[in-house]
Design a protein around this motif. Structure first.
Motif, PDB file in Angstrom:
ATOM      1  N   UNK A   1       0.934  -1.125   0.081  1.00 50.68           N
ATOM      2  CA  UNK A   1      -0.100   0.109   0.081  1.00 50.68           C
ATOM      3  C   UNK A   1       0.908   1.285  -0.089  1.00 50.68           C
TER       4      UNK A   1
ATOM      5  N   UNK B   1       8.324   1.182  -0.616  1.00 50.29           N
ATOM      6  CA  UNK B   1       9.407   0.678   0.043  1.00 50.29           C
ATOM      7  C   UNK B   1       9.819   1.400   1.327  1.00 50.29           C
ATOM      8  N   UNK B   2       9.661   0.838   2.227  1.00 49.05           N
ATOM      9  CA  UNK B   2       9.722   1.562   3.693  1.00 49.05           C
ATOM     10  C   UNK B   2      10.964   0.789   4.317  1.00 49.05           C
ATOM     11  N   UNK B   3      11.535   1.413   5.525  1.00 46.99           N
ATOM     12  CA  UNK B   3      12.472   0.718   6.186  1.00 46.99           C
ATOM     13  C   UNK B   3      11.662  -0.192   7.321  1.00 46.99           C
TER      14      UNK B   3
ATOM     15  N   UNK C   1       9.508   1.161  10.415  1.00 46.85           N
ATOM     16  CA  UNK C   1       8.294   1.713  10.369  1.00 46.85           C
ATOM     17  C   UNK C   1       7.299   0.415  10.574  1.00 46.85           C
TER      18      UNK C   1
ATOM     19  N   UNK D   1       3.716   2.717  11.271  1.00 50.67           N
ATOM     20  CA  UNK D   1       3.680   4.041  10.929  1.00 50.67           C
ATOM     21  C   UNK D   1       3.207   4.535   9.570  1.00 50.67           C
ATOM     22  N   UNK D   2       2.768   3.643   8.759  1.00 50.02           N
ATOM     23  CA  UNK D   2       2.222   3.648   7.597  1.00 50.02           C
ATOM     24  C   UNK D   2       0.650   3.522   7.605  1.00 50.02           C
ATOM     25  N   UNK D   3       0.228   2.418   6.684  1.00 53.14           N
ATOM     26  CA  UNK D   3      -1.154   2.350   6.520  1.00 53.14           C
ATOM     27  C   UNK D   3      -1.692   1.459   7.886  1.00 53.14           C
ATOM     28  N   UNK D   4      -0.853   1.103   8.645  1.00 52.60           N
ATOM     29  CA  UNK D   4      -1.234   0.388   9.877  1.00 52.60           C
ATOM     30  C   UNK D   4      -1.996  -1.165   9.457  1.00 52.60           C
ATOM     31  N   UNK D   5      -1.810  -1.578   8.291  1.00 52.80           N
ATOM     32  CA  UNK D   5      -2.360  -2.704   7.740  1.00 52.80           C
ATOM     33  C   UNK D   5      -1.467  -3.759   8.413  1.00 52.80           C
TER      34      UNK D   5
ATOM     35  N   UNK E   1      -4.281   7.543   3.485  1.00 55.68           N
ATOM     36  CA  UNK E   1      -3.882   7.110   4.562  1.00 55.68           C
ATOM     37  C   UNK E   1      -3.754   5.551   4.686  1.00 55.68           C
ATOM     38  N   UNK E   2      -4.502   4.853   4.337  1.00 58.61           N
ATOM     39  CA  UNK E   2      -4.550   3.609   3.907  1.00 58.61           C
ATOM     40  C   UNK E   2      -5.465   2.957   2.938  1.00 58.61           C
ATOM     41  N   UNK E   3      -5.447   1.919   2.778  1.00 57.68           N
ATOM     42  CA  UNK E   3      -6.821   1.460   1.563  1.00 57.68           C
ATOM     43  C   UNK E   3      -7.965   1.587   2.268  1.00 57.68           C
TER      44      UNK E   3
ATOM     45  N   UNK F   1      -9.135   4.643   3.484  1.00 52.22           N
ATOM     46  CA  UNK F   1      -9.095   5.596   4.692  1.00 52.22           C
ATOM     47  C   UNK F   1      -8.239   6.771   3.904  1.00 52.22           C
TER      48      UNK F   1
ATOM     49  N   UNK G   1      12.205   8.498   5.309  1.00 53.50           N
ATOM     50  CA  UNK G   1      12.977   7.369   4.464  1.00 53.50           C
ATOM     51  C   UNK G   1      12.223   7.167   3.231  1.00 53.50           C
ATOM     52  N   UNK G   2      11.513   8.035   2.472  1.00 52.49           N
ATOM     53  CA  UNK G   2      11.113   7.664   1.207  1.00 52.49           C
ATOM     54  C   UNK G   2      11.755   8.504   0.192  1.00 52.49           C
TER      55      UNK G   2
ATOM     56  N   UNK H   1       1.262   9.894   1.572  1.00 53.51           N
ATOM     57  CA  UNK H   1       1.312   8.571   2.144  1.00 53.51           C
ATOM     58  C   UNK H   1       1.256   8.818   3.833  1.00 53.51           C
ATOM     59  N   UNK H   2       1.101   7.893   4.683  1.00 57.88           N
ATOM     60  CA  UNK H   2       1.647   7.954   5.966  1.00 57.88           C
ATOM     61  C   UNK H   2       3.032   7.418   6.086  1.00 57.88           C
ATOM     62  N   UNK H   3       3.874   8.148   6.773  1.00 51.05           N
ATOM     63  CA  UNK H   3       5.247   7.550   7.028  1.00 51.05           C
ATOM     64  C   UNK H   3       5.537   8.109   8.545  1.00 51.05           C
ATOM     65  N   UNK H   4       7.084   7.795   8.629  1.00 49.59           N
ATOM     66  CA  UNK H   4       7.484   8.231  10.071  1.00 49.59           C
ATOM     67  C   UNK H   4       8.558   9.161   9.813  1.00 49.59           C
TER      68      UNK H   4
ATOM     69  N   UNK I   1      10.754  10.001  14.977  1.00 51.07           N
ATOM     70  CA  UNK I   1      10.009   8.880  15.848  1.00 51.07           C
ATOM     71  C   UNK I   1       8.615   9.267  15.649  1.00 51.07           C
TER      72      UNK I   1
ATOM     73  N   UNK J   1       4.743   9.400  13.761  1.00 50.52           N
ATOM     74  CA  UNK J   1       4.092   9.033  12.459  1.00 50.52           C
ATOM     75  C   UNK J   1       3.183  10.331  12.051  1.00 50.52           C
TER      76      UNK J   1
END
Ligand SMILES: [Zn+2]
Lengths: 92, 188
Positions: free
Chosen positions: A9, A12-14, A17, A60-64, B61-63, B65, B118-119, B132-135, B138, B140
């Motif tokens: 979704x 590429x992430x570390x 996350x 930390x991303x889509x939480x899936x 945010x997510x599929x 959402x 980190x993207x 996108x959601x990302x970190x 530390x 979110x």
């Protein structure tokens, strides 16, 4: 540990996350299964060397919840699938 | 009873930097933000609903959402409008007091963000409008490219001070300046 995970979704992430939520190859026993079967399911874990199937949550991303197939020796990631899709596919 | 709305970064930012640098962190004072969660298998209908409305800013945010942002509406009217638009296909919750929007812009913005994100931020890899959601460090955040050299971060209210401190530290090399902007007039 595999350091880059390709979230279906988010891209590429570390690995920072994600949180690893354990073995994804376990099958939940029937409610009336024996105590031994439940004990195996709840407490007993192999610590395999090589290819494993795990639940990873992209916290930390889509939480899936994702199913990550990776190698614990070479750190190679073979596949990352959305948990719901993996469950629907019945590929255990 | 009289309620007063106070921005979570009010005491931290005050009047902001005295001089505006080329790289600037802007905190828009009043932004209406809502979360939209699609009912199962209604994702396409929700996306079509957004497209029909035309003027809404959608953030992935997510599929199924999204965060929806509006700079011209008040939070209650945004929530009402979205609920009407997406009746029976999605749940809408106002988050205007729960989230904070920060906008980072300038020629060095990618070098600043690369310290915490980190993207791949190359213009060819992360297009205008993408989100996108990302970190970040530390924390979110919801992250979007809103212009050629402009990015927007939406963070939960209680993390806003920490994120502000992190961004200012990341931008110190470029004398990153900061301050509030905008603010809607009172309704009466
Ligand atoms: Zn993800």
């Amino acid at each position: 540990m595999a350091s880059l995970i390709h979230c279906p979704h988010c891209g590429i992430r570390p690995k920072e996350e994600f949180t690893v939520r354990g073995d994804a190859s376990l099958v939940r026993p029937e409610p009336d299964a024996s105590d031994e079967a439940w004990h195996e399911y709840v407490h007993i874990r192999a610590n395999p060397r090589g290819r494993t199937r795990e639940h990873w949550q992209h916290l930390y991303g889509c939480r899936r919840f994702l199913v990550v197939e990776r190698d614990t020796v070479t750190h190679e990631v073979y596949s990352v699938t959305d948990g719901a899709a993996a469950a629907r596919g019945g590929s255990r | 009873m009289l309620f007063q709305s106070r921005h979570p970064l009010e005491s931290k930012i005050g009047s902001g930097s005295s001089i505006r640098a080329v790289d600037h962190l802007e905190i828009p004072r009043s932004v209406a933000i809502a979360t939209v969660l699609s009912h199962p298998d209604e994702t396409a209908a929700v996306v079509a609903g957004f497209a029909a409305a035309g003027d809404l800013v959608m953030r992935n945010v997510a599929p199924g959402e999204w965060l929806v942002l509006s700079h011209i509406e008040r939070s209650d009217s945004l929530e009402r409008r979205l609920s009407g638009l997406l009746t029976d296909i999605a749940d809408v919750v106002d988050q205007s007091e729960g989230r904070v929007l920060l906008r980072l812009s300038g020629p060095n913005v990618r070098r600043i963000l690369a310290k915490g994100v980190a993207i791949d931020l190359d213009p060819s890899a992360f297009a205008i409008g993408q989100s996108v959601n990302l970190r970040c460090g530390h924390i979110a955040v919801n992250f979007a490219r809103s212009g050629e050299n402009e990015f927007e971060l939406v963070v939960m209210r209680s993390f806003a001070e920490s994120l502000l401190e992190d961004l200012l530290l990341m931008g110190r090399e470029f004398d990153l300046s900061y301050g509030f902007s905008g603010g809607l007039a009172d309704p009466d």
